[in-house]
Design a protein around this motif. Structure first.
Motif, mmCIF file in Angstrom:
data_model
loop_
_atom_site.group_PDB
_atom_site.id
_atom_site.type_symbol
_atom_site.label_atom_id
_atom_site.label_comp_id
_atom_site.label_asym_id
_atom_site.label_seq_id
_atom_site.Cartn_x
_atom_site.Cartn_y
_atom_site.Cartn_z
ATOM 1 N N UNK A 1 0.811 -1.201 0.000
ATOM 2 C CA UNK A 1 0.000 0.000 0.000
ATOM 3 C C UNK A 1 0.845 1.252 0.000
ATOM 4 N N UNK A 2 0.189 2.381 -0.030
ATOM 5 C CA UNK A 2 0.864 3.672 -0.046
ATOM 6 C C UNK A 2 1.540 3.946 1.293
ATOM 7 N N UNK A 3 2.705 4.585 1.229
ATOM 8 C CA UNK A 3 3.411 5.029 2.429
ATOM 9 C C UNK A 3 3.783 6.499 2.240
ATOM 10 N N UNK A 4 3.409 7.337 3.187
ATOM 11 C CA UNK A 4 3.693 8.769 3.102
ATOM 12 C C UNK A 4 4.590 9.172 4.273
ATOM 13 N N UNK A 5 5.744 9.728 3.941
ATOM 14 C CA UNK A 5 6.677 10.228 4.946
ATOM 15 C C UNK A 5 6.609 11.761 4.978
ATOM 16 N N UNK A 6 6.592 12.328 6.164
ATOM 17 C CA UNK A 6 6.455 13.787 6.305
ATOM 18 C C UNK A 6 7.541 14.310 7.219
ATOM 19 N N UNK A 7 8.174 15.435 6.808
ATOM 20 C CA UNK A 7 9.245 16.051 7.600
ATOM 21 C C UNK A 7 9.172 17.572 7.488
ATOM 22 N N UNK A 8 9.553 18.305 8.540
ATOM 23 C CA UNK A 8 9.940 17.788 9.852
ATOM 24 C C UNK A 8 8.717 17.477 10.704
ATOM 25 N N UNK A 9 8.913 16.893 11.852
ATOM 26 C CA UNK A 9 7.789 16.639 12.749
ATOM 27 C C UNK A 9 7.412 17.902 13.508
ATOM 28 N N UNK A 10 8.396 18.769 13.742
ATOM 29 C CA UNK A 10 8.151 20.046 14.399
ATOM 30 C C UNK A 10 8.921 21.127 13.661
ATOM 31 N N UNK A 11 8.298 22.294 13.481
ATOM 32 C CA UNK A 11 8.923 23.409 12.782
ATOM 33 C C UNK A 11 8.591 24.683 13.535
ATOM 34 N N UNK A 12 9.635 25.386 13.964
ATOM 35 C CA UNK A 12 9.457 26.611 14.724
ATOM 36 C C UNK A 12 10.027 27.771 13.922
ATOM 37 N N UNK A 13 9.219 28.806 13.681
ATOM 38 C CA UNK A 13 9.659 29.956 12.889
ATOM 39 C C UNK A 13 9.231 31.244 13.573
ATOM 40 N N UNK A 14 9.845 32.336 13.166
ATOM 41 C CA UNK A 14 9.443 33.656 13.630
ATOM 42 C C UNK A 14 8.376 34.206 12.686
#
Lengths: 112, 112
Positions: A1-14
């Motif tokens: 089946x389909x596999x979806x990878x997502x990055x980053x898990x956390x993103x901090x910006x101003x």
């Protein structure tokens, strides 16, 4: 089946900075790539989507790009605002009767 | 037009108890799905239905049953609750004409 990878898990910006979230998928037959935003304690809601016959799509401050050859797609948010703080999910689907497969989500934090 | 509704919003169960999470939609959507959301795990598909009388398993179906006797309703049954089923459960629907998932408000379930 389909596999979806997502990055980053956390993103901090101003506030005012740009944010980019990246996803890869495994099934070359996938042709629909939506992005959902989930605010704290709320339900996920579609914010933008792209189909495989399009390379880029924009809606005001958000844009999505798709590279079918590399099987990856990205969400770009420009001029981030505190109200952009949320969890963002990417997904991939073959469309039709296929239910989308979701990535694990990215928690975006925009600091004022 | 209420969209997708879920009841209850919160539920606490003891290990071994059974219960049914209710989901209804008034948009005449053919497809309905159940997801669970756990920290860092994204949205994982439990069961889905492509029409009344038709259901199929998703990624994490064990411990859950579903049925679809009408277009509007898609209940999720926990036969013997386990602490591993502590999660937030989302129901979603989408029409055959688009691939956009419309999510319900969620049910937060705790199994002690």
């Amino acid at each position: 089946g389909e596999n979806v990878e997502q990055h980053p898990s956390t993103l901090s910006v101003q506030e005012g900075d740009s944010a980019v979230i990246k996803c890869t998928y495994s099934d070359s037959a996938s042709n629909y790539f939506p992005w959902y935003k989930q605010e704290l304690g709320k339900r996920p809601q579609l914010i933008i989507d792209i189909r495989s016959n399009v390379g880029e799509k924009k809606d005001q401050r958000i844009a999505v790009t798709l590279n079918k050859t590399a099987k990856h797609f990205s969400l770009h948010i420009t001029e981030t605002q505190p109200e952009d703080s949320a969890v963002y999910f990417c997904a991939a689907s073959k469309g039709g009767s296929y239910i989308p497969t979701f990535g694990r989500g990215t928690s975006l934090i925009v600091h004022p | 037009n209420a969209g997708v509704t879920q009841t209850p919003k919160f539920q606490v169960l003891k290990t071994g108890q059974s219960m049914t999470l209710q989901c209804a939609q008034d948009m005449n959507h053919e497809y309905m799905s159940w997801y669970r959301q756990d920290p860092g795990m994204g949205l994982r598909l439990i069961h889905y239905s492509v029409g009344a009388g038709i259901t199929d398993q998703g990624e994490v179906p064990n411990g859950y049953n579903v049925s679809r006797s009408t277009t509007e309703d898609f209940p999720l049954r926990l036969l013997s609750a386990a602490p591993s089923q502590t999660s937030v459960y989302f129901c979603a629907s989408n029409p055959t004409s688009t691939d956009t998932q419309y999510f319900g408000p969620g049910t937060r379930l705790t199994v002690l």
